[in-house]
Design a protein around this motif. Sequence first.
Motif, PDB file in Angstrom:
ATOM      1  N   VAL A  13      38.980  33.629  35.722  1.00  0.00           N
ATOM      2  CA  VAL A  13      37.911  33.511  36.706  1.00  0.00           C
ATOM      3  C   VAL A  13      38.335  32.488  37.747  1.00  0.00           C
ATOM      4  CG1 VAL A  13      35.515  32.777  37.048  1.00  0.00           C
ATOM      5  CG2 VAL A  13      36.119  34.188  35.072  1.00  0.00           C
ATOM      6  N   ARG A  14      38.200  32.853  39.020  1.00  0.00           N
ATOM      7  CA  ARG A  14      38.727  32.005  40.095  1.00  0.00           C
ATOM      8  C   ARG A  14      37.665  31.514  41.071  1.00  0.00           C
ATOM      9  NH1 ARG A  14      42.398  35.866  38.680  1.00  0.00           N
ATOM     10  NH2 ARG A  14      44.535  35.172  38.314  1.00  0.00           N
ATOM     11  N   ASP A  15      36.388  31.656  40.710  1.00  0.00           N
ATOM     12  CA  ASP A  15      35.328  31.107  41.553  1.00  0.00           C
ATOM     13  C   ASP A  15      34.171  30.686  40.657  1.00  0.00           C
ATOM     14  OD1 ASP A  15      33.974  30.246  43.760  1.00  0.00           O
ATOM     15  OD2 ASP A  15      33.744  32.213  44.692  1.00  0.00           O
ATOM     16  N   TYR A  16      33.561  29.550  40.995  1.00  0.00           N
ATOM     17  CA  TYR A  16      32.572  28.926  40.121  1.00  0.00           C
ATOM     18  C   TYR A  16      31.366  28.439  40.908  1.00  0.00           C
ATOM     19  CZ  TYR A  16      36.688  28.825  37.116  1.00  0.00           C
ATOM     20  OH  TYR A  16      37.793  29.182  36.396  1.00  0.00           O
ATOM     21  N   ALA A  81      35.244  24.526  40.610  1.00  0.00           N
ATOM     22  CA  ALA A  81      35.002  24.394  39.169  1.00  0.00           C
ATOM     23  C   ALA A  81      34.541  22.983  38.836  1.00  0.00           C
ATOM     24  CB  ALA A  81      36.266  24.726  38.385  1.00  0.00           C
ATOM     25  N   GLY A 139      33.154  30.908  32.605  1.00  0.00           N
ATOM     26  CA  GLY A 139      34.410  31.476  33.058  1.00  0.00           C
ATOM     27  C   GLY A 139      35.481  30.400  33.017  1.00  0.00           C
ATOM     28  N   CYS A 141      40.026  29.709  33.906  1.00  0.00           N
ATOM     29  CA  CYS A 141      41.312  30.206  34.397  1.00  0.00           C
ATOM     30  C   CYS A 141      42.409  29.224  34.015  1.00  0.00           C
ATOM     31  CB  CYS A 141      41.264  30.364  35.919  1.00  0.00           C
ATOM     32  SG  CYS A 141      42.775  31.071  36.642  1.00  0.00           S
ATOM     33  N   TYR A 173      30.578  27.789  35.240  1.00  0.00           N
ATOM     34  CA  TYR A 173      29.767  29.002  35.323  1.00  0.00           C
ATOM     35  C   TYR A 173      30.287  29.853  36.473  1.00  0.00           C
ATOM     36  CZ  TYR A 173      26.661  26.833  31.982  1.00  0.00           C
ATOM     37  OH  TYR A 173      26.161  26.264  30.839  1.00  0.00           O
ATOM     38  N   ARG A 174      30.424  31.138  36.221  1.00  0.00           N
ATOM     39  CA  ARG A 174      31.030  32.032  37.197  1.00  0.00           C
ATOM     40  C   ARG A 174      30.186  32.164  38.457  1.00  0.00           C
ATOM     41  NH1 ARG A 174      33.284  37.369  34.034  1.00  0.00           N
ATOM     42  NH2 ARG A 174      34.326  36.311  32.317  1.00  0.00           N
ATOM     43  N   ASP A 177      33.219  36.623  42.007  1.00  0.00           N
ATOM     44  CA  ASP A 177      34.585  36.468  42.523  1.00  0.00           C
ATOM     45  C   ASP A 177      35.297  37.812  42.556  1.00  0.00           C
ATOM     46  OD1 ASP A 177      34.927  36.701  39.774  1.00  0.00           O
ATOM     47  OD2 ASP A 177      36.679  35.401  39.724  1.00  0.00           O
TER      48      ASP A 177
END
Length: 204
Positions: A13-16, A81, A139, A141, A173-174, A177
Amino acid sequence: MEFGEVVRRRRMVRDYDPDRPVPEAVVERLLRHATHAPSAGFAQGWGFLVLDDAEGRDAFWSATTPAGNKPTGWLAGMRRAPLVVVPHSNRSAYLDRYAEPDKGWTDRDPGRWPVPYWDIDTGMASLLMLLTAVDEGLGACFFGIPGERVEHYRQAFGVPAEFTPIGALTIGYRAPDRLSPSLRRGRRSVDQVVHRGRWSQSIG
């Protein structure tokens, strides 16, 4: 969550959501589960740097990102994040452990090791954190620190010379993304990667 579902749901996951911190109890579970990873000789030669405040996270991104690089795309999302954990391996802990009487490699020669188990074991600890994050509804990464920035990172956080960062994890938390374009490659089937009894030519 059932273990099979945790495995199926795990992805990078690359966005939070920057406004939802990871609860301290969850942080503790992430780290406690990491310490249940296997380790050769039960050496447990790992160390985890936890960055859960803005000052520490900003220092991490400053140290690991080339100066002048404006965060865009996936990096901008990663920087949101609320939690960064940096897992480190310690080769000396393994060489020392295997020089003990019950192991007996008194010369501490790293050449005796067919692969660097200190890195492998720390990687397995990282995977346990990735799976725990999914189980907690978060999430995460795992990503690498650029080689040319490792010394900057060491200096910024006073990391002892015997500890090597094997990468870093963003956790939170996601936010919505974009899936990695690499996923278009598709997951290789079990038949393509498994060889039973004798190595055989993979399909594709």
